[in-house]
Design a protein around this motif. Sequence first.
Motif, mmCIF file in Angstrom:
data_model
loop_
_atom_site.group_PDB
_atom_site.id
_atom_site.type_symbol
_atom_site.label_atom_id
_atom_site.label_comp_id
_atom_site.label_asym_id
_atom_site.label_seq_id
_atom_site.Cartn_x
_atom_site.Cartn_y
_atom_site.Cartn_z
ATOM 1 N N MET A 150 0.838 -1.180 0.000
ATOM 2 C CA MET A 150 0.000 0.000 0.000
ATOM 3 C C MET A 150 0.882 1.241 0.000
ATOM 4 S SD MET A 150 -2.643 1.584 2.836
ATOM 5 C CE MET A 150 -3.109 0.029 3.429
ATOM 6 N N THR A 151 0.508 2.205 -0.810
ATOM 7 C CA THR A 151 1.199 3.485 -0.848
ATOM 8 C C THR A 151 0.885 4.249 0.430
ATOM 9 O OG1 THR A 151 0.868 3.541 -3.237
ATOM 10 C CG2 THR A 151 1.486 5.605 -2.189
ATOM 11 N N ALA A 152 1.878 4.951 0.967
ATOM 12 C CA ALA A 152 1.671 5.736 2.185
ATOM 13 C C ALA A 152 0.882 6.999 1.873
ATOM 14 C CB ALA A 152 3.022 6.101 2.790
ATOM 15 N N LEU A 153 0.130 7.474 2.854
ATOM 16 C CA LEU A 153 -0.581 8.745 2.714
ATOM 17 C C LEU A 153 0.394 9.888 2.883
ATOM 18 C CD1 LEU A 153 -3.759 8.086 4.900
ATOM 19 C CD2 LEU A 153 -3.566 7.974 2.413
ATOM 20 N N THR A 154 0.143 10.982 2.179
ATOM 21 C CA THR A 154 0.963 12.175 2.336
ATOM 22 C C THR A 154 0.593 12.859 3.653
ATOM 23 O OG1 THR A 154 -0.617 13.673 1.269
ATOM 24 C CG2 THR A 154 0.970 12.524 -0.176
ATOM 25 N N ALA A 155 1.433 13.773 4.078
ATOM 26 C CA ALA A 155 1.154 14.524 5.306
ATOM 27 C C ALA A 155 -0.165 15.275 5.174
ATOM 28 C CB ALA A 155 2.300 15.480 5.601
ATOM 29 N N ARG A 156 -0.424 15.871 4.022
ATOM 30 C CA ARG A 156 -1.665 16.623 3.814
ATOM 31 C C ARG A 156 -2.878 15.691 3.839
ATOM 32 N NH1 ARG A 156 -3.050 21.684 4.719
ATOM 33 N NH2 ARG A 156 -2.094 22.752 2.994
ATOM 34 N N GLN A 157 -2.762 14.525 3.233
ATOM 35 C CA GLN A 157 -3.870 13.558 3.257
ATOM 36 C C GLN A 157 -4.173 13.136 4.692
ATOM 37 O OE1 GLN A 157 -2.089 10.737 0.557
ATOM 38 N NE2 GLN A 157 -3.523 11.260 -1.084
ATOM 39 N N ARG A 158 -3.137 12.909 5.481
ATOM 40 C CA ARG A 158 -3.336 12.531 6.887
ATOM 41 C C ARG A 158 -4.008 13.670 7.659
ATOM 42 N NH1 ARG A 158 1.911 10.636 6.144
ATOM 43 N NH2 ARG A 158 2.734 12.284 7.476
ATOM 44 N N GLU A 159 -3.577 14.893 7.386
ATOM 45 C CA GLU A 159 -4.153 16.058 8.064
ATOM 46 C C GLU A 159 -5.643 16.201 7.719
ATOM 47 O OE1 GLU A 159 -2.695 20.627 8.839
ATOM 48 O OE2 GLU A 159 -2.206 19.707 6.921
ATOM 49 N N VAL A 160 -5.965 16.077 6.441
ATOM 50 C CA VAL A 160 -7.355 16.164 6.004
ATOM 51 C C VAL A 160 -8.161 15.024 6.622
ATOM 52 C CG1 VAL A 160 -8.875 15.929 3.985
ATOM 53 C CG2 VAL A 160 -6.900 17.450 3.882
ATOM 54 N N LEU A 161 -7.598 13.854 6.689
ATOM 55 C CA LEU A 161 -8.291 12.704 7.258
ATOM 56 C C LEU A 161 -8.554 12.889 8.748
ATOM 57 C CD1 LEU A 161 -9.446 10.068 6.283
ATOM 58 C CD2 LEU A 161 -7.225 9.009 6.645
ATOM 59 N N ARG A 162 -7.612 13.456 9.468
ATOM 60 C CA ARG A 162 -7.815 13.723 10.903
ATOM 61 C C ARG A 162 -8.967 14.702 11.108
ATOM 62 N NH1 ARG A 162 -2.038 13.685 10.875
ATOM 63 N NH2 ARG A 162 -1.325 11.748 11.809
ATOM 64 N N LEU A 163 -9.021 15.742 10.278
ATOM 65 C CA LEU A 163 -10.106 16.717 10.387
ATOM 66 C C LEU A 163 -11.432 16.106 9.951
ATOM 67 C CD1 LEU A 163 -8.196 19.882 9.167
ATOM 68 C CD2 LEU A 163 -8.908 19.344 11.499
ATOM 69 N N THR A 164 -11.374 15.189 9.010
ATOM 70 C CA THR A 164 -12.560 14.446 8.607
ATOM 71 C C THR A 164 -13.052 13.604 9.777
ATOM 72 O OG1 THR A 164 -11.851 14.374 6.301
ATOM 73 C CG2 THR A 164 -13.456 12.721 6.976
ATOM 74 N N ALA A 165 -12.133 12.977 10.480
ATOM 75 C CA ALA A 165 -12.478 12.167 11.650
ATOM 76 C C ALA A 165 -13.144 13.014 12.731
ATOM 77 C CB ALA A 165 -11.233 11.482 12.211
ATOM 78 N N ALA A 166 -12.794 14.299 12.756
ATOM 79 C CA ALA A 166 -13.396 15.214 13.724
ATOM 80 C C ALA A 166 -14.797 15.648 13.306
ATOM 81 C CB ALA A 166 -12.503 16.443 13.904
ATOM 82 N N GLY A 167 -15.224 15.228 12.109
ATOM 83 C CA GLY A 167 -16.573 15.541 11.652
ATOM 84 C C GLY A 167 -16.706 16.815 10.854
ATOM 85 N N LEU A 168 -15.585 17.415 10.451
ATOM 86 C CA LEU A 168 -15.654 18.648 9.676
ATOM 87 C C LEU A 168 -16.006 18.357 8.223
ATOM 88 C CD1 LEU A 168 -14.007 19.502 12.221
ATOM 89 C CD2 LEU A 168 -12.818 21.105 10.742
ATOM 90 N N SER A 169 -16.741 19.271 7.603
ATOM 91 C CA SER A 169 -17.069 19.160 6.183
ATOM 92 C C SER A 169 -15.854 19.572 5.360
ATOM 93 C CB SER A 169 -18.247 20.077 5.841
ATOM 94 O OG SER A 169 -17.854 21.444 5.932
ATOM 95 N N SER A 170 -15.913 19.319 4.065
ATOM 96 C CA SER A 170 -14.811 19.732 3.179
ATOM 97 C C SER A 170 -14.620 21.237 3.225
ATOM 98 C CB SER A 170 -15.087 19.282 1.737
ATOM 99 O OG SER A 170 -15.025 17.885 1.647
ATOM 100 N N THR A 171 -15.715 21.979 3.272
ATOM 101 C CA THR A 171 -15.628 23.445 3.343
ATOM 102 C C THR A 171 -14.954 23.874 4.636
ATOM 103 O OG1 THR A 171 -17.605 23.660 1.991
ATOM 104 C CG2 THR A 171 -16.966 25.587 3.288
ATOM 105 N N GLN A 172 -15.348 23.273 5.753
ATOM 106 C CA GLN A 172 -14.749 23.616 7.041
ATOM 107 C C GLN A 172 -13.269 23.255 7.078
ATOM 108 O OE1 GLN A 172 -17.608 21.268 9.234
ATOM 109 N NE2 GLN A 172 -18.452 23.105 10.220
#
Length: 79
Positions: A1-23
Motif C-alpha cells: 500500500m502506498t503511504a498517505l501524504t502529510a496533507r492527506q493525513r491532516e485532512v483525514l484527521r479533520l474528517t475524523a473530527a466531523g468537519l465538512s470539506s468546506t470547514q
Amino acid sequence: MTALTARQREVLRLTAAGLSSTQIGRRLGINGRTVAHHLSSTYRVLGAHDRAHAVALAIHFGYITLAELAHIASKETAA
C-alpha cells in the motif's frame, strides 16, 4: 500500500473530527474542492468507499491512533 501524504493525513484527521470539506478547507487555507481531491486520493490509497470507511481504515492501518481520535473529539467538542 502506498503511504498517505502529510496533507492527506491532516485532512483525514479533520474528517475524523466531523468537519465538512468546506470547514476543512477554511481551517487549512485551501479550497473545499482541493479537500475533496485529497479525500478522493486518500480513498484510493486506503481502498475506502466513503469518509467513515476511510477513517476506520486509517485507524486500522495506524494513520490515526485512538489517542489522536480522542484528542480530536475533545478539541472539537470544546470548540
